[in-house]
Scaffold this active site. Structure first.
Site: not given
Ligand code: EPU
Length: 409
Positions: A104, A75, A319, A390
């Protein structure tokens, strides 16, 4: 296939040190594309996602193309895309892969870059079964006033990095407030960027109009707050006494508040915490939230804790929509968890757990299974451990050092 063999029931104890934060290191590495000379990175965790990010960054050619096969595996491959677009004026990238915990999407990235003047080719093309996006900003990106429709951690990091090389100022609204965003902003600022407001919902970035950052100051990865929280849960379930070192307790404050409410005793200082197993704990309700709320990444380990607490714990995952599927496997181990809908589960406890054969569905639930196996009766086999490796450095070795009976086969 590699797997872990775990004998449950060993009393754990001693000291364990938290590794450098994966989710802080990944955006910092991606930001190296904003630099003239690559800065130094210290205390990075030795894990698969960091290796993939390094491979991905090395694969980027002068035209801004990246290795699609590597990118689609995780991701965080979305993180270098904005910096590449800002630096090269063009980028193509696949829909990123990663943990299967929900849909995602990447729409906030796409609309953010569009707001800064990029043209995104639609529809995205399909190449060898992969969805490939192409973005172009030939005349350079321009600062914008952009509001996220939903708070996104990597979305905020990605747009913040992109705006560093844009022309003019950018204001980002409804930003995520996770500590990883503040660490990234501090790193960029120590190297000449002008980012204000990180850690709040409004961030402002003064763009440098393509002028790259000098790589003066190194990045030092802070402790991984999710690993720290997971060790607190492990200690509360299985340790005579566990000293957790390299932890910033304020970053896991919502977890410790819940554990204390459940009856767990935790002593903490500036950068360590002491926790031990309590015979009787009581059920507590948990709702995942953006930081400083309860982290979604701690939800699965917390469910294992809830299986040993007396009463009914409601787990409300707000989330992600696919992050409770692992509960079926805990039930196979003897837990009593009812899934009310894709976002809510009720855990009735306490129930003894029994060793089973399991597959790690994602990296946090995988570690939760390891904890469940450590407190279960008998032997468990956990497969698909790439998903655990990972995000967790030499986890088997480190858990063995505190008394766990784990073999990597
Ligand atoms: N979302 C959207 N559109 C987008 C991006 C996100 O609708 O373009 C939604 C997602 O579907 C979700 C919400 O926004 O419902 C929040 O997701 P976020 O984008 O914050 O997640 P992320 O940035 O992809 C990071 C961490 C995750 C962690 C989440 C939430 C990293 C690399 N990953 O993911 O970590 O669960 O924030 O805190 O920083 C992990 O480390 O195992 C992991 C999954």
């Amino acid at each position: 296939m590699p797997h872990f063999l775990i004998q449950g029931g060993c009393a754990l104890g001693g000291e364990i040190s938290v590794s450098g934060s994966k989710n802080s290191a990944l955006p910092a590495l991606a930001s190296s594309l904003l630099f003239k000379d690559k800065p130094e990175f210290h205390q990075l965790p030795d894990i698969e996602d960091i290796k993939r990010m390094n491979e991905l960054i090395s694969s980027i050619d002068l035209e801004g193309k990246m290795d699609m096969e590597i990118a689609k595996r995780f991701r965080a491959s979305i993180l270098p895309v904005g910096p590449i677009l800002a630096r090269h004026g063009v980028v193509s990238f696949p829909h990123p892969g990663g943990c299967v915990i929900g849909a995602r999407p990447i729409d906030v990235f796409l609309s953010g870059w569009e707001a800064m003047g990029a043209k995104i080719k639609t529809p995205a093309k399909t190449e060898g079964g992969n969805l490939i996006y192409e973005a172009e900003a030939k005349g350079g990106l321009k600062g914008a006033d952009y509001a996220f429709k939903t708070q996104s951690v990597t979305g905020t990091e990605g747009m913040m990095m992109t705006a560093v090389l844009a022309k003019g100022g950018t204001t980002l609204r409804n930003c995520a407030m996770e500590p990883e965003i503040t660490y990234l902003a501090d790193f960029l600022n120590r190297n000449g960027a002008r980012v204000t407001g990180a850690g709040t919902t409004t961030i402002h970035i003064e763009g440098r109009e393509g002028k790259l950052l000098p790589g003066r100051e190194p990045f030092v990865a802070p402790p991984d707050r999710i690993e720290a929280g997971t060790f607190l849960i492990l200690g509360a379930l299985a340790a005579d006494e566990l000293l957790i070192k390299n932890i910033f307790p304020e970053e896991v404050a919502s977890l410790t508040a819940l554990l204390k409410e459940a009856g767990v005793e935790i002593t903490q200082e500036k950068n360590f915490a002491l926790v031990k197993k309590i015979k009787k704990t009581k059920a507590v309700h948990v709702k995942t939230k953006e930081y400083p709320g309860f982290a979604t990444d701690l939800q699965a380990p917390f469910a294992v804790f809830a299986t040993q607490a007396e009463g009914q714990s409601l787990i409300h995952e707000t989330i992600f929509e696919g992050r409770l599927a692992y509960t079926a496997d805990l039930n196979r181990m003897g837990a009593n968890i009812s899934l009310m809908d894709p976002h809510r589960a009720i855990v009735s406890g306490p129930t003894p757990l029994y060793g089973r054969k399991l597959e790690s569905p994602d990296l946090r639930a995988g570690l939760a299974f390891m904890i469940a196996a450590l407190i279960a009766e008998g032997e468990s086999q956990i497969g698909n451990i790439y998903q655990i490796d990972r995000g967790h450095e030499r986890i088997d070795e480190r858990l063995r050092a505190i008394g766990a009976d784990i073999k990597r086969i």
